[in-house]
Write an enzyme that holds these catalytic residues in place. Structure first.
Site, mmCIF file in Angstrom:
data_model
loop_
_atom_site.group_PDB
_atom_site.id
_atom_site.type_symbol
_atom_site.label_atom_id
_atom_site.label_comp_id
_atom_site.label_asym_id
_atom_site.label_seq_id
_atom_site.Cartn_x
_atom_site.Cartn_y
_atom_site.Cartn_z
ATOM 1 N N CYS A 106 51.004 38.900 36.823
ATOM 2 C CA CYS A 106 50.649 39.719 37.972
ATOM 3 C C CYS A 106 49.181 40.144 37.913
ATOM 4 O O CYS A 106 48.293 39.320 37.974
ATOM 5 C CB CYS A 106 51.610 40.905 38.072
ATOM 6 S SG CYS A 106 51.686 41.663 39.701
ATOM 7 N N HIS A 107 48.894 41.436 37.781
ATOM 8 C CA HIS A 107 47.530 41.943 37.724
ATOM 9 C C HIS A 107 46.930 41.916 36.315
ATOM 10 O O HIS A 107 45.755 42.231 36.132
ATOM 11 C CB HIS A 107 47.476 43.382 38.261
ATOM 12 C CG HIS A 107 47.631 43.488 39.739
ATOM 13 N ND1 HIS A 107 48.861 43.418 40.359
ATOM 14 C CD2 HIS A 107 46.720 43.659 40.724
ATOM 15 C CE1 HIS A 107 48.699 43.548 41.666
ATOM 16 N NE2 HIS A 107 47.405 43.691 41.908
#
Length: 180
Positions: A106-107
């Site tokens: 994800c991030h």
């Protein structure tokens, strides 16, 4: 194998912490939760507070030499805080310098951008990071999971919580090569 999970004290996406953790413990590996402060980390379910988890060790006390691999869970606030912590950034960089596998979802690649370990690599992430990743010298792809072993160490990346089954499978396969 002893696997480091690195999170900030607040902001980790809970499922991106707990699902890879579960997958590793089911294979007999030993995950340890590291953070920038002792105590507990506050996980989130998107923007809502979820559970807390006890920190095993601070990143300042830890050494990549003690671990066979690293997992970087996402959440927007988590990697944003980690990339501002010099000890966390150095810890992440040390896994690449030692050619040890790293899995980020994800991030989480924001921390990799800050660590300066992306030039020449190909990876995926949450789509909003693509410009940051390209500006860091990497190629961004929109794939469920991507394994890059073209540079120092293996990097396993995925885009989002829905990709966790593929992420976990790739992580277990690549981390298993270290144990073999």
């Amino acid at each position: 194998m002893l696997i480091a999970f690195l999170t900030a004290p607040e902001g980790v996406e809970q499922v991106e912490l707990t699902e890879p953790w579960r997958a590793l413990t089911e294979t007999g590996d030993t995950p340890r939760l590291l953070s920038t402060r002792p105590g507990h980390v506050q996980a989130f379910d998107h923007l809502d507070k979820a559970d807390t988890f006890p920190v095993d060790e601070t990143v300042r006390e830890a050494s990549a030499d003690d671990f066979q691999a690293l997992v970087l869970p996402g959440g927007v606030a988590n990697p944003d805080a980690l990339r501002m912590d010099a000890d966390a950034v150095a810890f992440v960089r040390s896994f690449f310098e030692a050619d040890k596998p790293v899995a980020a979802i994800c991030h989480a690649p924001w921390t990799l951008v800050e660590a300066g370990v992306l030039p020449g690599r190909t990876l995926t992430s949450w789509p909003s990071l693509r410009t940051d990743i390209r500006n860091a010298g990497a190629t961004w792809v929109d794939e469920e999971v991507h394994v890059d072993d073209s540079a120092r160490g293996t990097l396993i990346t995925s885009r989002k919580p829905a990709d966790l089954p593929a992420f976990d499978d790739a992580m277990l396969r690549e981390f298993g090569k270290v144990a073999a």
